[in-house]
Design an enzyme around this catalytic site. Structure first.
Site, short mmCIF file in Angstrom:
data_model
loop_
_atom_site.label_atom_id
_atom_site.label_comp_id
_atom_site.label_asym_id
_atom_site.label_seq_id
_atom_site.Cartn_x
_atom_site.Cartn_y
_atom_site.Cartn_z
N SER A 88 0.83 -1.21 0.00
CA SER A 88 0.00 0.00 0.00
C SER A 88 0.86 1.26 0.00
O SER A 88 2.06 1.22 0.27
CB SER A 88 -0.90 0.01 1.24
OG SER A 88 -1.56 -1.23 1.36
C1 LIG Z 1 -3.18 -4.30 -0.11
S1 LIG Z 1 -2.69 -5.97 0.09
C2 LIG Z 1 -1.93 -5.98 1.68
C3 LIG Z 1 -0.70 -5.19 1.85
C4 LIG Z 1 0.15 -5.69 2.99
N1 LIG Z 1 -0.36 -5.34 4.29
C5 LIG Z 1 1.59 -5.27 2.81
O1 LIG Z 1 2.14 -4.60 3.69
O2 LIG Z 1 2.15 -5.62 1.76
C6 LIG Z 1 -4.21 -6.80 0.48
C7 LIG Z 1 -4.00 -8.25 0.83
O3 LIG Z 1 -5.19 -8.72 1.42
C8 LIG Z 1 -5.28 -10.10 1.12
N2 LIG Z 1 -6.64 -10.53 1.39
C9 LIG Z 1 -7.75 -10.33 0.60
N3 LIG Z 1 -8.82 -10.90 1.20
C10 LIG Z 1 -8.39 -11.45 2.37
C11 LIG Z 1 -9.04 -12.16 3.40
N4 LIG Z 1 -10.34 -12.43 3.33
N5 LIG Z 1 -8.30 -12.56 4.46
C12 LIG Z 1 -6.98 -12.31 4.52
N6 LIG Z 1 -6.30 -11.64 3.55
C13 LIG Z 1 -7.01 -11.21 2.49
C14 LIG Z 1 -4.84 -10.17 -0.33
O4 LIG Z 1 -4.43 -11.48 -0.66
C15 LIG Z 1 -3.72 -9.14 -0.36
O5 LIG Z 1 -2.48 -9.77 -0.19
#
Ligand SMILES: C[S@@+](CC[C@H](N)C(=O)[O-])C[C@H]1O[C@@H](n2cnc3c(N)ncnc32)[C@H](O)[C@@H]1O
Length: 361
Positions: A88
């Site tokens: 992000s």
């Molecule tokens: C914007 S990215 C996260 C960025 C992360 N915090 C970083 O520092 O790189 C969003 C993440 O949420 C995960 N995600 C989506 N739905 C999810 C769920 N229901 N439970 C856990 N993770 C989920 C996706 O696989 C993705 O890797």
């Protein structure tokens, strides 16, 4: 931390941390200055003028500069080229970490491990034994765990739907979600310590909630705009063909408002909706489309022609919002009240315009 690091990266990182938090008001500045983002983002994708994705890695010009800039970086694409994970925008990460109000020793749960960078920042400041992070994608969780370990950080990394929290390590003093949610998951409220803070993207905003009693909380939206990837759920197609057959009506609401000033309240009024736009050769907007998971679809042309099909009339919801807000509403004027049976967002005053968030599970 000097591992896998070099002087160029270290110098860029120091400048990056100072730019992010110039006056040292944030206790997170040291974490941004210490954790090497390039280790967690060993490559990213960027779109060229034609929309094609280009892979950028350490050997490519501008790679390190992009990693140490205030840019969200796409790190995973699906077969259709749709981004499914990213690191992000750092200033947004900082705003969310500041809002979490956590300090060393607090136990924090993160939904959305992604690259592992946010988990590394949390681990750096709070102690890695206090951080639990989960991603729905086992490949991402595995790669993040490896990068964290290489950095000498060992938070608990799990795979699964983060909406269930992780009861084994509860209670938590803080919850941070980095994938967009439609409401605060019931599990977060159940696994929260008294007074715990939850920071989560809801719609196109970031909600900060204080848990006031089991199952209960109050809070407000941060001023910052946010567009996070949605928590992964099956997608539905719009019913544009059926809409073409629908009886047209007219509207005085500008279609562009859907993508502009009404974007945030619309994400509360129609959770999980999708929009698209059509543009002329000059790039000017000609029409917008909007649809929801129940099959409802609407299109609106800049000439004022609207067509709606499906179980509810989406454009009517947009018109109500257009009448409610004279200009662009400020996110921080939206508050939330949470009980075990209802999560209600209200605007300006508790008896003002209000929207119930979908019932969380
Ligand atoms: C914007 S990215 C996260 C960025 C992360 N915090 C970083 O520092 O790189 C969003 C993440 O949420 C995960 N995600 C989506 N739905 C999810 C769920 N229901 N439970 C856990 N993770 C989920 C996706 O696989 C993705 O890797």
């Amino acid at each position: 931390m000097t591992w896998l690091d070099n002087d160029t990266a270290a110098a860029l990182r120091e400048k990056f941390a100072i730019t992010l938090a110039p006056t040292r008001t944030s206790a997170w500045r040291d974490a941004f200055a210490s954790v090497p983002r390039h280790v967690f983002v060993p490559a990213f994708y960027t779109q060229d003028a034609t929309g094609a994705w280009e892979h950028i890695g350490p050997g490519d010009p501008g790679y390190l500069e992009a990693v140490y800039s205030d840019r969200a970086l796409t790190t995973q694409l699906d077969e259709q080229g749709i981004p499914t994970s990213s690191s992000s925008e750092p200033s947004l990460m900082l705003a969310m970490l500041d809002a979490l109000d956590a300090r060393g020793g607090d136990t924090v749960f993160e939904l959305g491990t992604g690259t592992g960078y946010n988990a590394a920042l949390l681990s750096h400041r709070l102690g890695d034994q206090n951080v639990i992070t989960i991603d729905v994608d086992p490949d991402l969780a595995g790669a993040a765990a490896q990068r964290l370990a290489a950095a000498g950080l060992h938070p608990f990394v799990a795979t699964g739907d983060g909406a269930g929290g992780w009861p084994e390590r509860a209670p938590y003093r803080g919850f941070i979600a980095t994938a967009a949610l439609r409401a605060i998951p019931e599990a977060f409220l159940k696994q929260a310590a008294p007074g715990a803070v939850i920071v989560a993207p809801v719609g196109y905003g970031v909600l900060r909630v204080t848990v006031t009693a089991p199952g209960h909380g109050t809070g407000w939206f941060l001023p910052t705009p946010a567009h996070f990837m949605p928590r992964r759920t099956p997608s539905v197609a719009p019913a544009f063909d059926a809409a073409l057959e629908a009886e047209p009506t007219t509207t005085a609401t500008a279609p562009g408002d859907v993508l502009g000033r009404l974007r945030f309240p619309l994400s509360l009024a129609l959770p999980g909706h999708t929009t698209c736009s059509w543009r002329g050769e000059d790039g000017e907007l000609t029409a917008v489309g909007i649809w929801t998971e129940d099959g409802a679809t609407a299109t609106a042309h800049v000439s004022g022609t609207v067509r709606q099909v499906g179980p509810r009339r989406l454009w009517d919801v947009i018109e109500t919002l257009a009448e409610t807000f004279a200009g662009e509403p400020q996110r921080q004027e939206f508050h939330v009240n949470i009980t075990p049976t209802r999560q209600t967002v209200w605007y300006r005053t508790p008896d003002g315009p209000a929207w119930d968030l979908p019932q969380p599970r």
